[in-house]
Every structure is written in C-alpha cells, then in structure tokens.
Design a protein around this motif. Structure first.
Motif, short mmCIF file in Angstrom:
data_model
loop_
_atom_site.label_atom_id
_atom_site.label_comp_id
_atom_site.label_asym_id
_atom_site.label_seq_id
_atom_site.Cartn_x
_atom_site.Cartn_y
_atom_site.Cartn_z
N GLY A 8 0.81 -1.22 0.00
CA GLY A 8 0.00 0.00 0.00
C GLY A 8 0.83 1.26 0.00
N ALA A 9 1.96 1.22 -0.69
CA ALA A 9 2.87 2.38 -0.74
C ALA A 9 3.51 2.45 -2.11
N GLU A 10 3.78 3.66 -2.56
CA GLU A 10 4.35 3.87 -3.89
C GLU A 10 5.79 3.38 -3.95
N TRP A 11 6.10 2.64 -5.00
CA TRP A 11 7.45 2.13 -5.22
C TRP A 11 8.44 3.29 -5.24
N GLY A 12 9.53 3.18 -4.51
CA GLY A 12 10.57 4.20 -4.47
C GLY A 12 10.36 5.27 -3.42
N SER A 13 9.20 5.24 -2.74
CA SER A 13 8.93 6.24 -1.70
C SER A 13 9.54 5.83 -0.37
N MET A 14 9.67 6.80 0.55
CA MET A 14 10.17 6.51 1.88
C MET A 14 9.23 5.55 2.62
N GLU A 15 7.93 5.74 2.41
CA GLU A 15 6.96 4.87 3.07
C GLU A 15 7.10 3.43 2.58
N PHE A 16 7.39 3.26 1.28
CA PHE A 16 7.61 1.91 0.75
C PHE A 16 8.80 1.28 1.45
N ALA A 17 9.91 2.03 1.56
CA ALA A 17 11.10 1.51 2.21
C ALA A 17 10.82 1.12 3.66
N LYS A 18 10.07 1.97 4.35
CA LYS A 18 9.75 1.71 5.76
C LYS A 18 8.90 0.44 5.89
N ARG A 19 7.92 0.31 5.03
CA ARG A 19 7.04 -0.85 5.11
C ARG A 19 7.75 -2.14 4.70
N HIS A 20 8.58 -2.06 3.68
CA HIS A 20 9.31 -3.26 3.28
C HIS A 20 10.32 -3.65 4.36
N GLU A 36 9.83 -3.38 7.46
CA GLU A 36 9.06 -4.08 8.47
C GLU A 36 8.83 -5.54 8.07
N VAL A 37 8.70 -5.79 6.78
CA VAL A 37 8.57 -7.18 6.33
C VAL A 37 9.85 -7.94 6.64
N VAL A 38 10.99 -7.28 6.44
CA VAL A 38 12.27 -7.90 6.80
C VAL A 38 12.32 -8.14 8.31
N ASN A 39 11.84 -7.18 9.11
CA ASN A 39 11.76 -7.38 10.56
C ASN A 39 10.92 -8.60 10.90
N TRP A 75 12.10 -18.25 1.84
CA TRP A 75 11.28 -17.11 2.27
C TRP A 75 12.05 -15.81 2.18
N TRP A 76 13.32 -15.87 2.60
CA TRP A 76 14.14 -14.66 2.55
C TRP A 76 14.33 -14.19 1.10
N ASN A 77 14.58 -15.14 0.19
CA ASN A 77 14.74 -14.78 -1.22
C ASN A 77 13.48 -14.14 -1.79
N SER A 78 12.32 -14.60 -1.35
CA SER A 78 11.07 -14.04 -1.86
C SER A 78 10.89 -12.59 -1.41
N ILE A 79 11.45 -12.25 -0.25
CA ILE A 79 11.34 -10.89 0.27
C ILE A 79 12.35 -9.96 -0.38
N VAL A 80 13.58 -10.42 -0.50
CA VAL A 80 14.68 -9.55 -0.95
C VAL A 80 14.93 -9.65 -2.45
N GLN A 81 14.77 -10.84 -3.02
CA GLN A 81 15.05 -11.08 -4.43
C GLN A 81 16.36 -10.42 -4.85
N PRO A 82 17.49 -10.87 -4.27
CA PRO A 82 18.76 -10.18 -4.47
C PRO A 82 19.37 -10.32 -5.87
N GLN A 83 18.89 -11.27 -6.66
CA GLN A 83 19.53 -11.54 -7.94
C GLN A 83 18.68 -11.15 -9.14
N VAL A 84 17.61 -10.42 -8.92
CA VAL A 84 16.74 -10.05 -10.03
C VAL A 84 16.45 -8.55 -10.01
N ASN A 85 16.04 -8.03 -11.15
CA ASN A 85 15.63 -6.64 -11.30
C ASN A 85 14.14 -6.54 -10.98
N TRP A 86 13.82 -5.80 -9.93
CA TRP A 86 12.43 -5.71 -9.50
C TRP A 86 11.56 -5.02 -10.55
#
Length: 242
Positions: A18-30, A32-35, A62-73
């Motif tokens: 529920g937050a715009e990609w690239g926004s500060m709110e997106f970063a904060k919410r994502h 929290e998913v890592v938390n 599960w971690w890979n699904s959250i971070v997806q470190p090897q792909v372009n989002w």
C-alpha cells in the motif's frame, strides 16, 4: 502479490504494501517485512526440536522471496506472481500456525486485540517526554524514545498489514528502553519521576494484558511494581546508595 496481476515485482510489492514504489513509506514498510522475517527466525528457533528443524529449512526460500537479491524488480518479464511458489507460502502459513500454537501468550503470539489501549499509553508517553527539560533527561535519549514510541503507534495503525506480534515485540522493547533511560534521570523533579513510574507501570500492564489476556492486568501491575523497586535498588547501588 501472486493474484495481483502486476507485471513487475516492484508493482506487486507496492500493491501489497500500500505504498508507492521508491517512496520513503515503501522503504519503511518493506523494512518491516524484513523485521517480520527476523522475528520469524527467532520464533522458529524457540520451537521444539522436530518442528524447528522441519520449518527452518525453508528460511532461505522465504528470505529470497522478500529480498530477491539476484533479479531486477522492475523487469517486466518477472510478473509479481513469480515472487514465491504456492508451496513455499503454504509452508510459511503452516509455520505461523505452529508458532501461534506453541508460543501463545508471548510476544510472538499475543492473545489481545486492544490495540487502542497501547496507542493511548504511547500518546501519554509522548506528552511526558516532550514536556521534559534537557536538565531532566538527555536530549538524544529523549528523542530516541520519542522516535521508538512514534514507531509503535505507526505499527498499531498498520496492524492489519504487519500483525499484532510486531506491536507486542516493539512495545516490549520500549519498556526495556524506558527502564534503562530511568537510570539516567538524576535531576528529574519528583513530579516527573512520579509520572514516569506510573506511566511505565501502565505500559507494562497494558502490554502484559495484550499478550496474556485482560484477566492479568492487576497481576502485571503488581509485577511491574516489584520490577520498579528492583531497578530503583540497582540504581541506588550504582549511585553510591543515595
């Protein structure tokens, strides 16, 4: 995200959070998913051996699904439904059920639903902290506490997204931080000290009640009173018995 119909991971996450990609709110919410991922690992490690070993093997997926470190989002060739396979989601849901059954009444699986009571206590703490002078409490300590408490209010406001366990966990962390901060308040006036202790006990009460059920409010207050006495004794010892 799997059923969102979005053509990129970024758009799928934006919809889910529920937050715009690239926004500060997106970063904060994502973040929290890592938390939540970190908390899940801790909770799984607290399970009995068989359940622990059976569930921990899925952590990397599960971690890979959250971070997806090897792909372009932003890659349109990677639609959101490809972030995680259904069987991995099923295992995650099963792990959540095990945690809820095994750790019920703890911060990992609180039984309460009265989030308003926690938010009300937070607002009272903000009022107290914002009224305190530099001579009573260090500015950085005060500002750090205010930031933590504001974050807890934010978690309450977004409990449908991040769950009650994050609220309970953050509230417990704040209780500990407040206890540490109380040891630095050598020059606080008696009225402030009294408000601080009463507020601390009230926060303990509402958080223990949230975890264990409304019936334990008085017990938690009594327990909190004992803790305050113990902390006061330790502080006095450190200050030379004053």
């Amino acid at each position: 995200m799997q059923s969102s119909g979005k053509q990129t991971y970024a758009d799928g996450w934006a919809l889910a959070l529920g937050a715009e990609w690239g926004s500060m709110e997106f970063a904060k919410r994502h973040a929290e998913v890592v938390n939540l991922m970190v908390a899940t690992i801790e909770q799984l490690n607290a399970l009995p051996e068989r359940a622990r070993e059976r569930t921990l093997r899925y952590i990397n997926a599960w971690w890979n699904s959250i971070v997806q470190p090897q792909v372009n989002w932003g890659d349109t060739g990677r639609p959101a439904h490809g972030i995680i396979k259904q069987d991995m989601l099923d295992h995650l849901e099963a792990a959540a059920d095990i945690i809820a059954g095994s750790l019920v009444g703890s911060t990992a699986a609180p039984r309460g639903v009265n989030f308003d009571a926690i938010a009300d206590q937070c607002r009272e703490w903000l009022d107290l902290l914002q009224s305190m002078e530099e001579s009573e409490i260090s500015g950085p300590v005060r500002d750090g506490l205010i930031s933590q408490i504001e974050h807890l209010i934010w978690l309450v406001e977004n409990v449908d997204l991040f769950g009650g366990a994050r609220v309970a966990s953050e509230a417990s962390r704040i209780i500990g931080t407040l206890a540490q901060a109380s040891a630095t308040m050598e020059n606080a006036n008696p009225e402030t000290v009294s408000r601080w202790k009463k507020g601390w006990l009230a926060l303990i009460a509402v958080c223990v009640a949230f975890n264990g059920g409304v019936a334990v409010v008085q017990e938690s207050i009594d327990s909190g009173t004992a803790i305050v006495k113990e902390i006061t004794g330790v502080v006095n010892d450190l200050q030379g018995g004053e």
